[in-house]
Design a protein around this motif. Structure first.
Motif, PDB file in Angstrom:
ATOM      1  N   SER A 174      16.000 -31.546  24.588  1.00 34.21           N
ATOM      2  CA  SER A 174      15.840 -31.311  23.323  1.00 34.21           C
ATOM      3  C   SER A 174      14.906 -30.043  23.067  1.00 34.21           C
ATOM      4  O   SER A 174      13.929 -29.893  23.889  1.00 34.21           O
ATOM      5  N   ARG A 175      14.990 -29.389  22.015  1.00 34.56           N
ATOM      6  CA  ARG A 175      14.239 -28.212  21.684  1.00 34.56           C
ATOM      7  C   ARG A 175      12.649 -28.781  21.361  1.00 34.56           C
ATOM      8  O   ARG A 175      11.922 -27.949  21.278  1.00 34.56           O
ATOM      9  N   ARG A 176      12.656 -30.076  21.261  1.00 35.99           N
ATOM     10  CA  ARG A 176      11.386 -30.491  20.856  1.00 35.99           C
ATOM     11  C   ARG A 176      10.706 -31.154  21.808  1.00 35.99           C
ATOM     12  O   ARG A 176       9.643 -32.135  21.569  1.00 35.99           O
ATOM     13  N   PHE A 177      11.241 -31.169  23.012  1.00 37.44           N
ATOM     14  CA  PHE A 177      10.440 -31.931  24.176  1.00 37.44           C
ATOM     15  C   PHE A 177       9.170 -31.301  24.376  1.00 37.44           C
ATOM     16  O   PHE A 177       8.862 -30.193  24.705  1.00 37.44           O
ATOM     17  N   HIS A 178       8.187 -32.194  24.214  1.00 37.37           N
ATOM     18  CA  HIS A 178       6.769 -31.727  24.338  1.00 37.37           C
ATOM     19  C   HIS A 178       6.468 -30.823  23.474  1.00 37.37           C
ATOM     20  O   HIS A 178       5.448 -30.119  23.537  1.00 37.37           O
ATOM     21  N   ALA A 179       6.988 -30.907  22.112  1.00 34.41           N
ATOM     22  CA  ALA A 179       6.566 -30.074  21.025  1.00 34.41           C
ATOM     23  C   ALA A 179       5.551 -30.768  20.189  1.00 34.41           C
ATOM     24  O   ALA A 179       5.563 -31.762  19.750  1.00 34.41           O
ATOM     25  N   GLU A 180       4.279 -30.133  20.619  1.00 31.77           N
ATOM     26  CA  GLU A 180       3.039 -31.177  20.337  1.00 31.77           C
ATOM     27  C   GLU A 180       3.125 -31.397  18.694  1.00 31.77           C
ATOM     28  O   GLU A 180       2.497 -32.270  18.200  1.00 31.77           O
ATOM     29  N   ALA A 181       3.662 -30.527  17.610  1.00 32.27           N
ATOM     30  CA  ALA A 181       3.279 -30.650  16.309  1.00 32.27           C
ATOM     31  C   ALA A 181       4.609 -31.335  15.774  1.00 32.27           C
ATOM     32  O   ALA A 181       4.872 -31.346  14.594  1.00 32.27           O
ATOM     33  N   ILE A 182       5.445 -31.856  16.610  1.00 34.73           N
ATOM     34  CA  ILE A 182       6.871 -32.500  16.113  1.00 34.73           C
ATOM     35  C   ILE A 182       6.384 -33.542  14.922  1.00 34.73           C
ATOM     36  O   ILE A 182       5.347 -34.451  15.140  1.00 34.73           O
ATOM     37  N   ALA A 183       7.256 -33.512  14.004  1.00 34.27           N
ATOM     38  CA  ALA A 183       7.076 -34.550  12.737  1.00 34.27           C
ATOM     39  C   ALA A 183       8.220 -34.596  12.195  1.00 34.27           C
ATOM     40  O   ALA A 183       9.120 -33.635  12.147  1.00 34.27           O
ATOM     41  N   CYS A 184       8.435 -35.577  11.236  1.00 35.75           N
ATOM     42  CA  CYS A 184       9.728 -35.732  10.379  1.00 35.75           C
ATOM     43  C   CYS A 184       9.270 -36.571   9.097  1.00 35.75           C
ATOM     44  O   CYS A 184       8.057 -36.879   9.002  1.00 35.75           O
ATOM     45  N   PRO A 185      10.043 -36.606   8.100  1.00 38.78           N
ATOM     46  CA  PRO A 185       9.848 -37.351   6.882  1.00 38.78           C
ATOM     47  C   PRO A 185       9.303 -38.792   6.905  1.00 38.78           C
ATOM     48  O   PRO A 185       8.585 -39.210   6.080  1.00 38.78           O
ATOM     49  N   ILE A 186       9.671 -39.249   8.186  1.00 36.11           N
ATOM     50  CA  ILE A 186       9.286 -40.686   8.282  1.00 36.11           C
ATOM     51  C   ILE A 186       7.847 -40.792   8.768  1.00 36.11           C
ATOM     52  O   ILE A 186       6.935 -41.735   8.276  1.00 36.11           O
ATOM     53  N   CYS A 187       7.502 -39.886   9.870  1.00 36.28           N
ATOM     54  CA  CYS A 187       6.115 -40.002  10.324  1.00 36.28           C
ATOM     55  C   CYS A 187       5.149 -39.080  10.164  1.00 36.28           C
ATOM     56  O   CYS A 187       3.848 -38.943  10.811  1.00 36.28           O
ATOM     57  N   GLY A 188       5.453 -37.948   9.650  1.00 36.78           N
ATOM     58  CA  GLY A 188       4.933 -36.663   9.581  1.00 36.78           C
ATOM     59  C   GLY A 188       4.169 -36.465   8.405  1.00 36.78           C
ATOM     60  O   GLY A 188       4.016 -37.402   7.524  1.00 36.78           O
ATOM     61  N   PRO A 189       3.273 -35.376   8.208  1.00 36.17           N
ATOM     62  CA  PRO A 189       2.548 -35.096   7.059  1.00 36.17           C
ATOM     63  C   PRO A 189       3.267 -34.938   5.810  1.00 36.17           C
ATOM     64  O   PRO A 189       4.789 -34.613   5.758  1.00 36.17           O
ATOM     65  N   ARG A 190       2.668 -35.097   4.487  1.00 38.01           N
ATOM     66  CA  ARG A 190       3.371 -35.057   3.320  1.00 38.01           C
ATOM     67  C   ARG A 190       2.721 -34.231   2.367  1.00 38.01           C
ATOM     68  O   ARG A 190       1.296 -34.277   2.470  1.00 38.01           O
ATOM     69  N   LEU A 191       3.427 -33.472   1.510  1.00 33.83           N
ATOM     70  CA  LEU A 191       2.999 -32.802   0.426  1.00 33.83           C
ATOM     71  C   LEU A 191       2.411 -33.470  -0.618  1.00 33.83           C
ATOM     72  O   LEU A 191       2.956 -34.606  -0.693  1.00 33.83           O
ATOM     73  N   SER A 192       1.415 -33.071  -1.287  1.00 32.80           N
ATOM     74  CA  SER A 192       0.983 -33.716  -2.739  1.00 32.80           C
ATOM     75  C   SER A 192       2.113 -33.544  -3.817  1.00 32.80           C
ATOM     76  O   SER A 192       1.895 -34.260  -4.738  1.00 32.80           O
ATOM     77  N   HIS A 193       3.073 -32.291  -3.890  1.00 24.35           N
ATOM     78  CA  HIS A 193       3.489 -32.182  -4.848  1.00 24.35           C
ATOM     79  C   HIS A 193       4.931 -31.853  -4.493  1.00 24.35           C
ATOM     80  O   HIS A 193       5.238 -31.423  -2.953  1.00 24.35           O
ATOM     81  N   GLY A 194       6.087 -32.200  -5.224  1.00 23.98           N
ATOM     82  CA  GLY A 194       7.528 -31.692  -4.663  1.00 23.98           C
ATOM     83  C   GLY A 194       7.766 -30.321  -4.909  1.00 23.98           C
ATOM     84  O   GLY A 194       7.084 -29.538  -5.792  1.00 23.98           O
ATOM     85  N   ILE A 195       8.853 -29.840  -4.188  1.00 22.41           N
ATOM     86  CA  ILE A 195       9.141 -28.458  -4.107  1.00 22.41           C
ATOM     87  C   ILE A 195       9.605 -27.879  -5.593  1.00 22.41           C
ATOM     88  O   ILE A 195       9.275 -26.950  -5.978  1.00 22.41           O
ATOM     89  N   ALA A 196      10.475 -28.907  -5.887  1.00 23.82           N
ATOM     90  CA  ALA A 196      10.953 -28.547  -7.567  1.00 23.82           C
ATOM     91  C   ALA A 196       9.889 -28.395  -8.575  1.00 23.82           C
ATOM     92  O   ALA A 196       9.846 -27.381  -9.306  1.00 23.82           O
TER      93      ALA A 196
END
Length: 759
Positions: A174-196
């Motif tokens: 994987s391109r994310r093998f030991h990528a320390e900042a790996i994140a996704c919508p399930i487990c990662g950071p979230r914005l306070s407002h939507g893009i729209a």
């Protein structure tokens, strides 16, 4: 790299140093080992990466190792040792080894094309996720607490990986093998407002603050003149230029004249702001009175998502200007701080400080651990020159000509940086800014602590400016370290000497605004002969009165008045500057011989700008000189426009011409630039003939002027000299700390007893 040929009964221990952590280097090694059928392991260790391999293909492995490295990796050294084979049958990636670190963290990198493809792929689990990253891109330095660069030592440690992210993180393919900042919508950071919502606010003429890589940014529609004016008023930034962000590289040619070097910088992984010659089709309020505009491309996924959403909105708000060109919207992008304050990084701090500036403040829950403003560069004399070195470049080290003791250099008072040395590397910090506020001094102290602790360096000597009343000098004096004071312009020269690895005697032409001289005077236009840790002042600009002291650097008509007085035309001051209530009194002040004088080159640019009617006051440093440069299309030289006597350079004949009634701003600016450059070349050539030294370093804040730098460099080359400009640090005070560190290193090498009792 040492050679080693191993057979089946031999195991190789390979150590790799450089920028090899957090860049996908271990999975890269894993893939190479699999290709050549090798057993063993790879791990991060305090020195970089350690590899052990055994099998028939070790020679091929060693040959390939430095050739196909990941895009962000930088190898400094590879050492190889033969050890006994263990009979291993597989290859693994091991947990990082602890200990005192001698490796480094790489700089933050813009979103790579692989991640962009996933960002806009509806079938990807990262679809429209604003924190997508991989081993080739994403935050690094700004989220790191310490080395080694593992997830547990970053701001990502609070986000537990979901099963899908954990699987990618553990998968060598994987391109994310030991990528320390790996994140996704399930487990990662979230914005306070939507893009729209963010895009709608920008399109609707609002000012939006977003949390970027190294701090908060302010965004507004560059085509909405009212929004730009409101941003200026709220940010208390009357004249200083704003940068703009474009959605694509194709738009750059629509708003500016570009060349291949500038386009390459725009698209580089560092994604700096690049100064380009404007086509004058942007709102005048973006860069008032200037010929160049700062342009950047999206850096993080959030930027890409905002432009994608803006492009889908279509209609422009009532009262807004047209979209520039056909490539899409243009967005003003500037640091979210008031003048002189550090960039906010904390969510609570941003909500408090930006409440009166931004209409919408967009936060997220991934902490920024190190502030880093956007870097600013330009192409001068055909190559990249830093104006502000920060995000995307720091903490890449500068290689020194020799190993030196662990030192800390604390820079000056303006455009501050600090430098830490380790072995034969100098680590220059990100741009800190001016140290004239409590917040600025705190940021300075934060930076010293973070850089020394991250690099695991305990300085034995501290270098500082010769000026006794700088905040950085007081910090050094309170440290308890052995101290070395370095004269301001000597440090400017030494920064260029250090980055180019020069060891022989060198001439130095320093064209600057201000520096505390060895005689306590106000220096700024100097010609030095540098030999080892010492220098000799062999020339300077003719001293000129500086009525009002520091006020003359802001009220440029004062320097113009000093020129008039010098030319015996002091009686014209009140008439020429009738709008200034103190003009009449200033003449009387100038007639007294005991006032402050300066040899500053910067003050001569100010005087020329005021005499030619370009600017009589300035609201930010360098404003008048930049506006004067904006008038130049083709330089001209006034024959006999200068005089050199005993190493002292005078521009009396040039200024006598500039005050003539028949000369306009453009003609005067072109004559001033061309004559100033020609005089400096003549000055340097005469000194080269006298000293026998033909290498000349060029530095000081005036070398941010591309016209001046180009002309002086070309003139020196034509005269058979070797001119060298700063390329890895800015020519202004942002490079001082590197020069201080190098002089301190040379002095401690000459006087090792200075280190006794300090370790």
């Amino acid at each position: 790299m040492s050679e080693a040929i191993a057979g089946e009964g031999t195991r190789l221990r390979v150590r790799v140093s450089g920028a090899v952590q957090g860049v996908g280097f271990r999975p890269y090694v894993y893939g190479l080992a699999a290709r050549y059928g090798l057993a063993g392991f790879v791990a991060n260790d305090p020195g970089g990466v350690i590899i052990e391999v055994e099998g028939h293909g070790t020679s091929e492995f060693l040959a390939a190792l430095p050739l196909e490295t990941p895009i962000l990796a930088r190898i400094d050294h590879i050492s190889v040792q033969e050890i006994g084979a263990l009979g291993a049958r597989d290859f693994s990636i091991r947990r990082s080894e602890q200990g005192r670190s001698s490796t480094r963290i790489v700089a933050d990198a813009a979103t790579c094309q692989y991640c962009l493809d996933e960002l806009f792929d509806p079938t990807s689990r990262y679809y429209l996720y604003p924190f997508i990253n991989c081993s080739h891109c994403g935050p690094r330095y700004t989220i790191a607490e310490q080395l080694p660069y593992d997830r547990r030592n970053t701001a990502m440690k609070v986000f537990a990986m979901c099963a899908a992210c954990a699987a990618e993180y553990a998968d060598p393919a994987s391109r994310r093998f030991h990528a320390e900042a790996i994140a996704c919508p399930i487990c990662g950071p979230r914005l306070s407002h939507g893009i729209a919502d963010i895009a709608a606010a920008i399109a609707g003429g609002q000012i939006v603050a977003i949390k970027g890589v190294g701090g908060y940014q302010l965004l507004c529609d560059a085509a909405d003149h009212d929004a730009v004016r409101r941003l200026r008023k709220r940010k208390q930034r009357d004249q200083k230029p704003f940068a703009v962000m474009l959605g694509s590289i194709e738009q750059a040619n629509e708003i500016a004249e570009t060349n291949a070097a500038e386009l390459a910088l725009l698209e580089s992984v560092a994604r700096p702001i690049v100064l380009l010659r404007s086509r004058n089709n942007l709102a005048p309020a973006i860069a008032p009175g200037l010929s160049r505009v700062g342009v950047m491309l999206p850096v993080v996924p959030l930027h890409h998502l905002i432009f994608h959403a803006l492009g889908s909105i279509g209609a422009r708000p009532a009262g807004g200007g047209p979209v520039v060109g056909s490539g899409g919207p243009v967005v003003v992008t500037t640091s979210a701080n008031l003048g002189g304050e550090p960039l906010p990084i904390d969510n609570g701090e941003a909500l408090r400080r930006l409440a009166g500036i931004a209409d919408l403040i967009v936060t997220h829950d991934r902490d920024i651990l190190t502030r880093a403003d956007d870097s600013v560069v330009s192409v001068v004399a055909g190559r990249c020159q830093f104006i502000r070195r920060a995000r995307g470049y720091v903490p890449e080290p500068i290689r020194l000509a020799r190993s030196v003791p662990p030192l800390l250099a604390v820079g000056g008072a303006l455009k501050s940086t600090v430098t830490v040395t380790r072995g034969n590397e100098a680590f220059v910090s990100q741009h800190i800014g001016d140290l004239d506020t409590a917040e600025g001094i705190r940021f300075f102290e934060e930076t010293v602590h973070h850089l020394t602790s991250t690099l695991d360096v305990r300085p034995v000597v501290m270098a500082h400016d010769l000026h006794p009343d700088m905040a950085s000098t007081r910090f050094a004096e309170a440290s308890g370290c052995a101290l070395i004071a370095v004269q301001h312009h000597h440090a400017h020269a030494a920064a260029v000497i250090a980055e180019h690895g020069l060891t022989a005697p060198t001439l130095a032409l320093l064209l600057d605004g201000y520096g505390y001289g060895c005689d306590g005077g106000n220096w700024g236009g100097e010609l030095l002969l540098c030999e080892g840790a010492r220098f000799r002042r062999i020339g300077h600009l003719k001293p000129l009165q500086m009525p009002g002291g520091d006020r003359a650097a802001r009220e440029l008509w004062r320097m113009a008045s000093a020129i008039l007085q010098m030319l015996g035309r002091g009686h014209e001051i009140a008439r020429r500057f009738a709008s200034q209530p103190q003009a009449e009194q200033l003449r009387a002040l100038l007639e007294r011989p005991c006032g402050t004088t300066t040899t500053s080159a910067g003050r001569l640019f100010d005087a020329a700008a005021a005499l030619l009617g370009v600017a009589t006051l300035q609201s930010y440093e360098g404003e008048a000189a930049m506006k004067l440069e904006a008038h130049v299309r083709q330089t001209a030289v006034l024959e006999a426009g200068w005089m050199i006597d005993g190493g002292v350079l005078s521009f009396r004949p040039l200024f006598a011409r500039l005050i003539a009634s028949d000369i306009g701003a453009t003609e005067g600016a072109e004559l001033f630039h061309g004559t100033f450059a020609a005089a400096c070349v003549d000055w340097v050539v005469r000194s080269a003939q006298t000293t026998g030294v033909t290498t000349v370093v060029l530095s000081g804040g005036c070398f941010l002027n591309a016209v001046l730098a180009d002309e002086i460099q070309r003139g020196c080359i034509a005269a058979g000299l070797t001119p060298l400009l700063p390329r890895q640090v800015p020519p202004h005070d942002g490079g001082l700390s590197l020069g201080q560190a190098w002089i301190a290193a040379l002095q401690t090498a000459e006087q090792p007893q200075a280190l006794e009792g300090t370790a």
